[in-house]
Scaffold this motif. Structure first.
Motif, PDB file in Angstrom:
ATOM      1  N   THR A 109       0.816  -1.220   0.000  1.00 37.29           N
ATOM      2  CA  THR A 109       0.000   0.000   0.000  1.00 37.29           C
ATOM      3  C   THR A 109       0.846   1.265   0.000  1.00 37.29           C
ATOM      4  N   HIS A 110       2.091   1.169   0.480  1.00 37.15           N
ATOM      5  CA  HIS A 110       2.893   2.374   0.678  1.00 37.15           C
ATOM      6  C   HIS A 110       3.613   2.831  -0.584  1.00 37.15           C
ATOM      7  N   ASN A 111       3.772   1.932  -1.546  1.00 35.68           N
ATOM      8  CA  ASN A 111       4.542   2.276  -2.742  1.00 35.68           C
ATOM      9  C   ASN A 111       3.734   2.073  -4.019  1.00 35.68           C
TER      10      ASN A 111
ATOM     11  N   TRP B 100       7.080  -2.136   1.354  1.00 37.64           N
ATOM     12  CA  TRP B 100       7.625  -1.198   2.324  1.00 37.64           C
ATOM     13  C   TRP B 100       6.860  -1.339   3.628  1.00 37.64           C
ATOM     14  N   LYS B 101       7.590  -1.277   4.745  1.00 40.64           N
ATOM     15  CA  LYS B 101       6.922  -1.384   6.042  1.00 40.64           C
ATOM     16  C   LYS B 101       6.099  -0.133   6.330  1.00 40.64           C
ATOM     17  N   ASP B 102       6.618   1.022   5.977  1.00 40.25           N
ATOM     18  CA  ASP B 102       5.918   2.277   6.243  1.00 40.25           C
ATOM     19  C   ASP B 102       6.553   3.367   5.399  1.00 40.25           C
ATOM     20  N   THR B 103       5.893   4.513   5.312  1.00 37.92           N
ATOM     21  CA  THR B 103       6.441   5.663   4.583  1.00 37.92           C
ATOM     22  C   THR B 103       5.660   6.910   4.972  1.00 37.92           C
ATOM     23  N   ASP B 104       6.283   8.064   4.792  1.00 35.35           N
ATOM     24  CA  ASP B 104       5.560   9.322   4.973  1.00 35.35           C
ATOM     25  C   ASP B 104       5.391  10.027   3.626  1.00 35.35           C
ATOM     26  N   ARG B 105       5.719   9.311   2.547  1.00 41.09           N
ATOM     27  CA  ARG B 105       5.665   9.910   1.210  1.00 41.09           C
ATOM     28  C   ARG B 105       4.245   9.913   0.672  1.00 41.09           C
TER      29      ARG B 105
ATOM     30  N   VAL C 213      -5.897  -2.401   9.736  1.00 38.33           N
ATOM     31  CA  VAL C 213      -5.600  -1.287   8.823  1.00 38.33           C
ATOM     32  C   VAL C 213      -4.364  -0.474   9.222  1.00 38.33           C
ATOM     33  N   PRO C 214      -4.192  -0.063  10.502  1.00 43.48           N
ATOM     34  CA  PRO C 214      -2.990   0.722  10.815  1.00 43.48           C
ATOM     35  C   PRO C 214      -1.695  -0.026  10.530  1.00 43.48           C
ATOM     36  N   TYR C 215      -1.739  -1.351  10.597  1.00 44.99           N
ATOM     37  CA  TYR C 215      -0.538  -2.154  10.354  1.00 44.99           C
ATOM     38  C   TYR C 215      -0.230  -2.278   8.862  1.00 44.99           C
ATOM     39  N   VAL C 216      -1.269  -2.222   8.025  1.00 43.68           N
ATOM     40  CA  VAL C 216      -1.046  -2.412   6.586  1.00 43.68           C
ATOM     41  C   VAL C 216      -1.088  -1.099   5.790  1.00 43.68           C
ATOM     42  N   ARG C 217      -1.729  -0.071   6.329  1.00 51.44           N
ATOM     43  CA  ARG C 217      -1.790   1.228   5.646  1.00 51.44           C
ATOM     44  C   ARG C 217      -0.896   2.278   6.290  1.00 51.44           C
ATOM     45  N   GLY C 218      -0.358   1.966   7.478  1.00 54.48           N
ATOM     46  CA  GLY C 218       0.574   2.887   8.111  1.00 54.48           C
ATOM     47  C   GLY C 218      -0.103   3.992   8.902  1.00 54.48           C
ATOM     48  N   ARG C 219       0.717   4.933   9.384  1.00 56.38           N
ATOM     49  CA  ARG C 219       0.201   6.030  10.213  1.00 56.38           C
ATOM     50  C   ARG C 219      -0.419   7.124   9.341  1.00 56.38           C
ATOM     51  N   GLU C 220      -1.205   7.970   9.989  1.00 55.22           N
ATOM     52  CA  GLU C 220      -1.919   9.026   9.271  1.00 55.22           C
ATOM     53  C   GLU C 220      -0.953  10.004   8.597  1.00 55.22           C
TER      54      GLU C 220
END
Length: 481
Positions: free
Chosen positions: A146-148, A170-175, A207-214
């Motif tokens: 979901t992050h890339n 990707w585990k997480d991203t702020d992009r 969802v927070p684990y697979v879509r990341g932080r706000e």
């Protein structure tokens, strides 16, 4: 930015900045697709299949836009030359559906070895899923999360230029990368991502684990995108986020969701505004006032309840009580009498008792929801609820589910009928799939209306008399201005 793919020099080094880098790879992918077209003697076909929520549907429009820019022709047939599943993982049965459909795709690929299969979306963010795919589904060509998703053009190109399964998670991203091609399902309405991710960590939700932080988009970028859509013929937008009510908190210059709506309202030519989803703990009096005064915000609010029991809500980590939810919902109905409130309800959460189910039914009867999506609790590995004791027996869950569903149906039918005989504005969306003599349109409150008229009206707002209520939809006839 050079978005004319024909003029991009694909022999040069790929740009580092986004989205320029992705347009470069679209041009590269286009060369591979053109070569494939010459080998096949026809235009290569692609199919994008969406599982899950409105956020996934919007992501799929981006995937389709990139595939079309690369030279593919869209089809709904899954025996295409390129097939991508945009997956959901909110409930376990969504995962099982994907595995079942992959078995079918494997059969297609054996007959067409040049076929490419890609998987993306929330399900791909689960490490156990990736291990299973590597072990048992080696025929899949491309896997990303979901992050890339914005990197799809780059990954598509890699699938042409490299052998074997490509995995890019990707585990997480702020992009946040937008301004990429989009193939909209409807020319007259569109979803708009205003934020990504979720910070709520409800104990049952993955969802927070697979879509990341706000992560919120800048309001200027959102407004510019909507203005572009309106100039392209869009009359209705849906603002999308896992929790739109917490929009703007992480921006350098914080903006509330109500303030964003006020800006969107001013866009000339835009006629309807929708949004989802709203978390009850963050729905502010300011937002209620903006909705009340708005001429464009649709009279529909999706306000997930999940449970009517304060005890269960605490175990769910929802951070509101039954009484707080009731106070909020009833206040909204007092302030905006013509609003339609829909909800989500989970039945069978660990530890739920007969008394807890009665509390949920009590809320249903007091709020009188216009509709509800009612789910049986699904254990998701990695969430706190999955390891809770007191998992509810299946037989008990089934009985409770039936009772909750009946309560929803009774109140929804009562709510729907209150508009019978009125003349209301309808956005005409499509020819009715069951009766080609009818058109299907959507009221501001999200109810469907079927009425006889010519397909030239699709995409227009017209006035329709709601003659007969059939529970969850109306039949009627158009009324001239």
């Amino acid at each position: 930015m050079n978005t004319n793919l024909e003029k991009i020099d694909t022999t040069a080094q790929a740009p580092v900045t986004e989205p320029e880098r992705q347009y470069y790879f679209m041009a590269r992918a286009r060369e591979h697709v053109k070569a494939l077209e010459e080998r096949l003697g026809r235009k290569p076909l692609c199919c994008v299949t969406t599982f899950g929520c409105q956020m996934n549907a919007r992501d799929s429009e981006k995937l389709a836009g990139i595939l079309k820019a690369a030279g593919y022709e869209m089809t709904q047939e899954e025996n295409a030359d390129f097939v991508i599943f945009n997956t959901c993982t909110v409930r376990d049965n969504a995962n099982q559906r994907v595995y079942g459909r992959l078995g079918v795709l494997n059969g297609y690929k054996k007959k067409n070895p040049g076929m490419k299969i890609a998987l993306c979306g929330c399900m791909m963010q689960e490490p156990s899923v990736i291990e299973k795919l590597k072990k048992s589904y080696g025929f899949v060509d491309l896997i990303f999360g979901t992050h890339n998703i914005y990197k799809f053009a780059e990954l598509l190109t890699a699938s042409f230029e490299r052998e074997g399964m490509i995995i890019d998670i990707w585990k997480d991203t702020d992009r946040i990368v937008e301004d990429l091609p989009v193939e909209r399902k409807y020319p007259f309405k569109s979803g708009i991502n205003i934020m990504f991710g979720c910070n709520n960590f409800c104990s049952y939700c993955i969802v927070p684990y697979v879509r990341g932080r706000e992560r919120s988009r800048n309001p200027e970028d959102i407004i510019r995108e909507i203005e572009g859509l309106v100039s392209d013929g869009v009359t209705e937008v849906m603002l999308l986020g896992q929790n739109v009510n917490s929009y703007g908190k992480n921006l350098e210059n914080p903006v509330t969701f109500a303030q964003l709506l006020t800006q969107v309202e001013k866009i000339e030519g835009l006629q309807r505004i929708r949004f989802m989803t709203s978390h009850p703990k963050d729905l502010s009096p300011e937002l209620i006032q903006v909705m009340k005064e708005s001429k464009k915000i649709c009279r529909h609010l999706h306000l997930p309840l999940q449970s009517g029991s304060t005890r269960i809500l605490k175990a769910m980590n929802r951070r509101y009580t039954k009484e707080q939810y009731l106070e909020l919902a009833l206040r909204i109905k007092r302030e905006i009498p013509d609003i339609s409130i829909t909800t989500d309800i989970i039945v069978g959460f660990p530890g739920e008792t007969f008394e807890d189910v009665e509390e949920t039914i009590d809320v249903i009867r007091k709020v009188k929801f216009d509709n509800a999506f009612t789910f049986i609790y699904s254990k998701r590995t990695g969430t706190p609820a999955a390891s809770m004791e007191n998992q509810v027996p299946e037989s008990q869950v089934k009985e409770a589910f039936d009772r909750v569903l009946k309560a929803v149906q009774d109140t929804a039918k009562e709510q729907a009928g209150r508009f019978q005989g009125q003349i209301m504005e309808v956005l005409v969306e499509e020819r009715n799939e069951n009766d080609p003599r009818l058109l299907t349109g959507r009221l501001s409150n999200n109810m469907l209306v079927h009425f006889p008229e010519d397909i030239s009206l699709i995409g227009r707002l017209v006035r329709v008399s709601l003659d007969v209520c059939h529970g969850f939809y109306y039949t009627g006839h158009m009324v001239e201005e």
